[in-house]
Design a protein around this motif. Structure first.
Motif, PDB file in Angstrom:
ATOM      1  N   HIS A   1       0.810  -1.221   0.000  1.00 45.37           N
ATOM      2  CA  HIS A   1       0.000   0.000   0.000  1.00 45.37           C
ATOM      3  C   HIS A   1       0.843   1.272   0.000  1.00 45.37           C
ATOM      4  CE1 HIS A   1      -3.660   2.283   0.589  1.00 45.37           C
ATOM      5  NE2 HIS A   1      -3.101   2.921   1.597  1.00 45.37           N
ATOM      6  N   TYR A   2       1.950   1.252   0.732  1.00 47.17           N
ATOM      7  CA  TYR A   2       2.723   2.479   0.905  1.00 47.17           C
ATOM      8  C   TYR A   2       4.046   2.492   0.153  1.00 47.17           C
ATOM      9  CZ  TYR A   2      -0.557   3.403   4.685  1.00 47.17           C
ATOM     10  OH  TYR A   2      -1.707   3.602   5.420  1.00 47.17           O
ATOM     11  N   LEU A   3       4.726   1.368   0.120  1.00 47.14           N
ATOM     12  CA  LEU A   3       6.075   1.385  -0.422  1.00 47.14           C
ATOM     13  C   LEU A   3       6.144   0.844  -1.844  1.00 47.14           C
ATOM     14  CD1 LEU A   3       8.032   0.107   2.728  1.00 47.14           C
ATOM     15  CD2 LEU A   3       7.570   2.463   2.020  1.00 47.14           C
ATOM     16  N   GLY A   4       5.457  -0.269  -2.088  1.00 41.35           N
ATOM     17  CA  GLY A   4       5.494  -0.858  -3.424  1.00 41.35           C
ATOM     18  C   GLY A   4       6.813  -1.506  -3.764  1.00 41.35           C
ATOM     19  N   VAL A   5       7.602  -1.866  -2.747  1.00 39.73           N
ATOM     20  CA  VAL A   5       8.882  -2.537  -2.980  1.00 39.73           C
ATOM     21  C   VAL A   5       8.939  -3.784  -2.122  1.00 39.73           C
ATOM     22  CG1 VAL A   5      10.088  -0.415  -3.569  1.00 39.73           C
ATOM     23  CG2 VAL A   5      10.021  -1.157  -1.190  1.00 39.73           C
ATOM     24  N   ALA A   6       9.848  -4.678  -2.491  1.00 39.22           N
ATOM     25  CA  ALA A   6       9.974  -5.945  -1.762  1.00 39.22           C
ATOM     26  C   ALA A   6      11.082  -5.840  -0.712  1.00 39.22           C
ATOM     27  CB  ALA A   6      10.293  -7.075  -2.734  1.00 39.22           C
ATOM     28  N   LEU A   7      10.997  -6.718   0.293  1.00 38.22           N
ATOM     29  CA  LEU A   7      12.022  -6.816   1.326  1.00 38.22           C
ATOM     30  C   LEU A   7      13.188  -7.665   0.824  1.00 38.22           C
ATOM     31  CD1 LEU A   7       9.720  -7.490   4.413  1.00 38.22           C
ATOM     32  CD2 LEU A   7      10.847  -5.348   3.832  1.00 38.22           C
ATOM     33  N   PRO A   8      14.356  -7.582   1.485  1.00 37.81           N
ATOM     34  CA  PRO A   8      15.493  -8.448   1.104  1.00 37.81           C
ATOM     35  C   PRO A   8      15.210  -9.894   1.474  1.00 37.81           C
ATOM     36  CG  PRO A   8      16.018  -7.214   3.084  1.00 37.81           C
ATOM     37  CD  PRO A   8      14.709  -6.678   2.586  1.00 37.81           C
ATOM     38  N   THR A   9      14.389 -10.548   0.673  1.00 38.04           N
ATOM     39  CA  THR A   9      13.870 -11.870   1.044  1.00 38.04           C
ATOM     40  C   THR A   9      14.933 -12.964   1.045  1.00 38.04           C
ATOM     41  OG1 THR A   9      13.258 -12.224  -1.268  1.00 38.04           O
ATOM     42  CG2 THR A   9      11.577 -11.314   0.187  1.00 38.04           C
ATOM     43  N   HIS A  10      15.997 -12.818   0.263  1.00 36.10           N
ATOM     44  CA  HIS A  10      17.010 -13.863   0.199  1.00 36.10           C
ATOM     45  C   HIS A  10      17.712 -14.017   1.548  1.00 36.10           C
ATOM     46  CE1 HIS A  10      15.992 -13.864  -3.889  1.00 36.10           C
ATOM     47  NE2 HIS A  10      16.811 -12.908  -4.302  1.00 36.10           N
ATOM     48  N   LEU A  11      18.105 -12.888   2.143  1.00 40.26           N
ATOM     49  CA  LEU A  11      18.774 -12.943   3.436  1.00 40.26           C
ATOM     50  C   LEU A  11      17.832 -13.453   4.517  1.00 40.26           C
ATOM     51  CD1 LEU A  11      20.830  -9.613   3.397  1.00 40.26           C
ATOM     52  CD2 LEU A  11      21.641 -11.927   2.977  1.00 40.26           C
ATOM     53  N   ILE A  12      16.580 -13.017   4.453  1.00 39.08           N
ATOM     54  CA  ILE A  12      15.597 -13.471   5.432  1.00 39.08           C
ATOM     55  C   ILE A  12      15.388 -14.974   5.320  1.00 39.08           C
ATOM     56  CG2 ILE A  12      13.170 -13.305   6.129  1.00 39.08           C
ATOM     57  CD1 ILE A  12      13.276 -10.375   5.213  1.00 39.08           C
ATOM     58  N   GLY A  13      15.357 -15.479   4.094  1.00 35.81           N
ATOM     59  CA  GLY A  13      15.196 -16.910   3.894  1.00 35.81           C
ATOM     60  C   GLY A  13      16.342 -17.708   4.488  1.00 35.81           C
TER      61      GLY A  13
ATOM     62  N   GLU B   1      17.541 -21.717  -1.193  1.00 36.06           N
ATOM     63  CA  GLU B   1      16.712 -20.789  -1.970  1.00 36.06           C
ATOM     64  C   GLU B   1      17.230 -19.363  -1.830  1.00 36.06           C
ATOM     65  OE1 GLU B   1      12.589 -21.055  -0.961  1.00 36.06           O
ATOM     66  OE2 GLU B   1      12.134 -22.317  -2.695  1.00 36.06           O
ATOM     67  N   GLY B   2      17.721 -19.035  -0.625  1.00 34.62           N
ATOM     68  CA  GLY B   2      18.272 -17.700  -0.413  1.00 34.62           C
ATOM     69  C   GLY B   2      19.610 -17.508  -1.090  1.00 34.62           C
ATOM     70  N   VAL B   3      20.439 -18.570  -1.102  1.00 40.90           N
ATOM     71  CA  VAL B   3      21.771 -18.476  -1.718  1.00 40.90           C
ATOM     72  C   VAL B   3      21.683 -18.555  -3.237  1.00 40.90           C
ATOM     73  CG1 VAL B   3      24.037 -19.577  -1.881  1.00 40.90           C
ATOM     74  CG2 VAL B   3      22.883 -19.441   0.335  1.00 40.90           C
ATOM     75  N   PHE B   4      20.788 -19.412  -3.735  1.00 37.23           N
ATOM     76  CA  PHE B   4      20.624 -19.597  -5.193  1.00 37.23           C
ATOM     77  C   PHE B   4      19.181 -19.303  -5.593  1.00 37.23           C
ATOM     78  CE2 PHE B   4      23.821 -22.692  -3.710  1.00 37.23           C
ATOM     79  CZ  PHE B   4      24.935 -22.246  -4.409  1.00 37.23           C
ATOM     80  N   PRO B   5      18.780 -18.037  -5.584  1.00 37.04           N
ATOM     81  CA  PRO B   5      17.378 -17.702  -5.917  1.00 37.04           C
ATOM     82  C   PRO B   5      17.031 -18.097  -7.346  1.00 37.04           C
ATOM     83  CG  PRO B   5      18.763 -15.733  -5.864  1.00 37.04           C
ATOM     84  CD  PRO B   5      19.591 -16.841  -5.321  1.00 37.04           C
ATOM     85  N   GLY B   6      15.847 -18.676  -7.510  1.00 31.91           N
ATOM     86  CA  GLY B   6      15.391 -19.072  -8.833  1.00 31.91           C
ATOM     87  C   GLY B   6      15.986 -20.361  -9.347  1.00 31.91           C
TER      88      GLY B   6
ATOM     89  N   PRO C   1      16.758 -24.614  -8.941  1.00 34.94           N
ATOM     90  CA  PRO C   1      16.153 -25.802  -8.324  1.00 34.94           C
ATOM     91  C   PRO C   1      17.066 -26.494  -7.319  1.00 34.94           C
ATOM     92  CG  PRO C   1      16.956 -26.348 -10.510  1.00 34.94           C
ATOM     93  CD  PRO C   1      17.179 -24.864 -10.342  1.00 34.94           C
ATOM     94  N   VAL C   2      18.228 -25.900  -7.045  1.00 32.70           N
ATOM     95  CA  VAL C   2      19.192 -26.532  -6.142  1.00 32.70           C
ATOM     96  C   VAL C   2      18.573 -26.778  -4.768  1.00 32.70           C
ATOM     97  CG1 VAL C   2      21.385 -26.218  -4.924  1.00 32.70           C
ATOM     98  CG2 VAL C   2      21.185 -25.577  -7.331  1.00 32.70           C
ATOM     99  N   GLY C   3      17.843 -25.790  -4.248  1.00 28.25           N
ATOM    100  CA  GLY C   3      17.246 -25.922  -2.924  1.00 28.25           C
ATOM    101  C   GLY C   3      16.251 -27.063  -2.864  1.00 28.25           C
ATOM    102  N   LEU C   4      15.410 -27.170  -3.869  1.00 31.56           N
ATOM    103  CA  LEU C   4      14.402 -28.229  -3.901  1.00 31.56           C
ATOM    104  C   LEU C   4      15.055 -29.602  -4.022  1.00 31.56           C
ATOM    105  CD1 LEU C   4      11.394 -28.874  -3.913  1.00 31.56           C
ATOM    106  CD2 LEU C   4      11.416 -28.601  -6.399  1.00 31.56           C
ATOM    107  N   ILE C   5      16.086 -29.694  -4.861  1.00 31.54           N
ATOM    108  CA  ILE C   5      16.783 -30.974  -5.046  1.00 31.54           C
ATOM    109  C   ILE C   5      17.462 -31.400  -3.744  1.00 31.54           C
ATOM    110  CG2 ILE C   5      18.664 -32.123  -6.257  1.00 31.54           C
ATOM    111  CD1 ILE C   5      18.019 -30.347  -8.684  1.00 31.54           C
ATOM    112  N   ALA C   6      18.161 -30.448  -3.111  1.00 31.64           N
ATOM    113  CA  ALA C   6      18.850 -30.767  -1.858  1.00 31.64           C
ATOM    114  C   ALA C   6      17.859 -31.155  -0.769  1.00 31.64           C
ATOM    115  CB  ALA C   6      19.690 -29.572  -1.406  1.00 31.64           C
ATOM    116  N   ALA C   7      16.718 -30.459  -0.728  1.00 31.88           N
ATOM    117  CA  ALA C   7      15.695 -30.791   0.271  1.00 31.88           C
ATOM    118  C   ALA C   7      15.171 -32.205   0.046  1.00 31.88           C
ATOM    119  CB  ALA C   7      14.555 -29.780   0.191  1.00 31.88           C
ATOM    120  N   ALA C   8      14.999 -32.583  -1.229  1.00 33.22           N
ATOM    121  CA  ALA C   8      14.530 -33.937  -1.540  1.00 33.22           C
ATOM    122  C   ALA C   8      15.554 -34.981  -1.090  1.00 33.22           C
ATOM    123  CB  ALA C   8      14.260 -34.067  -3.035  1.00 33.22           C
TER     124      ALA C   8
END
Length: 233
Positions: A57-69, A186-191, A193-200
């Protein structure tokens, strides 16, 4: 506002179906009372979606989601180790039991808060708040997520009553490690499939280890019984 509430509820509820948040809710419900889990999820969701509607509503920008993840992933690894360690408090003592409940509530709330920052439901809430009444979006998105996760909590609580304690502990710890590895990569390699593969891979390894431990336990119990019978009184 009511239209925004209904729209947000429907969008977030559908988005949560099959999401990792539902698996997280079911995992926590295996270990803790359902009302503790739903309370922690509600508090975390309320705060996360308040941030989301403010951003939209106010900012229209995203947070640093990679570090948070990454931070959230580390937290889940800690939860996994905590689950394996077990609770050392005596349930017969009221004060200590109350401490266990408080610790569980904090663990659930903090885990969901960190995991939901940057998740698709948060981004969906940001998008909805940019074009709709922010109060309606906030309430509707919060209710939608809590309702979806409540379904998983019912499943987790039901399973928890019928599964062996050892299986619950090992299974819950495995899922926490899976979420931790998934969020970190996911935070280190955004976008990627490494995270999903490693999780599996972690999930398969955890299932194999759990199966091995469960098969070994009856043998250990029998040996302990034999030693107790053979030992002199």
């Amino acid at each position: 506002m009511f239209a925004a509430l209904l729209l947000s509820f429907g969008v977030i509820f559908v988005a949560e179906l099959g999401d990792k948040s539902q698996l997280m809710a079911m995992t926590f419900a295996l270990k803790y009372r359902w009302w503790v889990v739903i309370g922690g999820i509600t508090v975390a969701t309320t705060l996360v979606h308040l941030v989301s509607v403010a951003v939209g509503h106010y900012l229209g920008v995203a947070l640093p989601t990679h570090l948070i993840g990454i931070v959230g992933g580390i937290a889940f690894l800690v939860f996994g180790l905590w689950t394996l360690r077990g609770d050392s408090l005596d349930d017969d003592e009221a004060s200590k039991a109350d401490r266990v409940t408080k610790s569980a509530f904090i663990a659930v709330a903090s885990a969901f808060f960190l995991a939901e920052l940057g998740d698709k439901t948060m981004l969906a809430t940001v998008t909805l708040a940019s074009d709709n009444d922010w109060v309606g979006v906030w309430i509707g998105s919060t209710l939608g997520m809590v309702a979806a996760d409540a379904l998983a909590i019912i499943v987790g609580a039901t399973l928890g009553k019928h599964l062996p304690e050892r299986l619950i502990t090992l299974g819950a710890a495995t899922l926490f490690f899976v979420f931790g590895v998934w969020l970190i990569l996911e935070g280190v390699f955004p976008g990627s499939p490494v995270g999903l593969i490693a999780a599996a891979v972690v999930l398969v390894a955890g299932i194999a280890l759990t199966t091995w431990r469960l098969r070994r336990s009856p043998q250990e119990d029998r040996r302990s019984d034999d030693e107790a019978i053979a030992s002199p009184r």
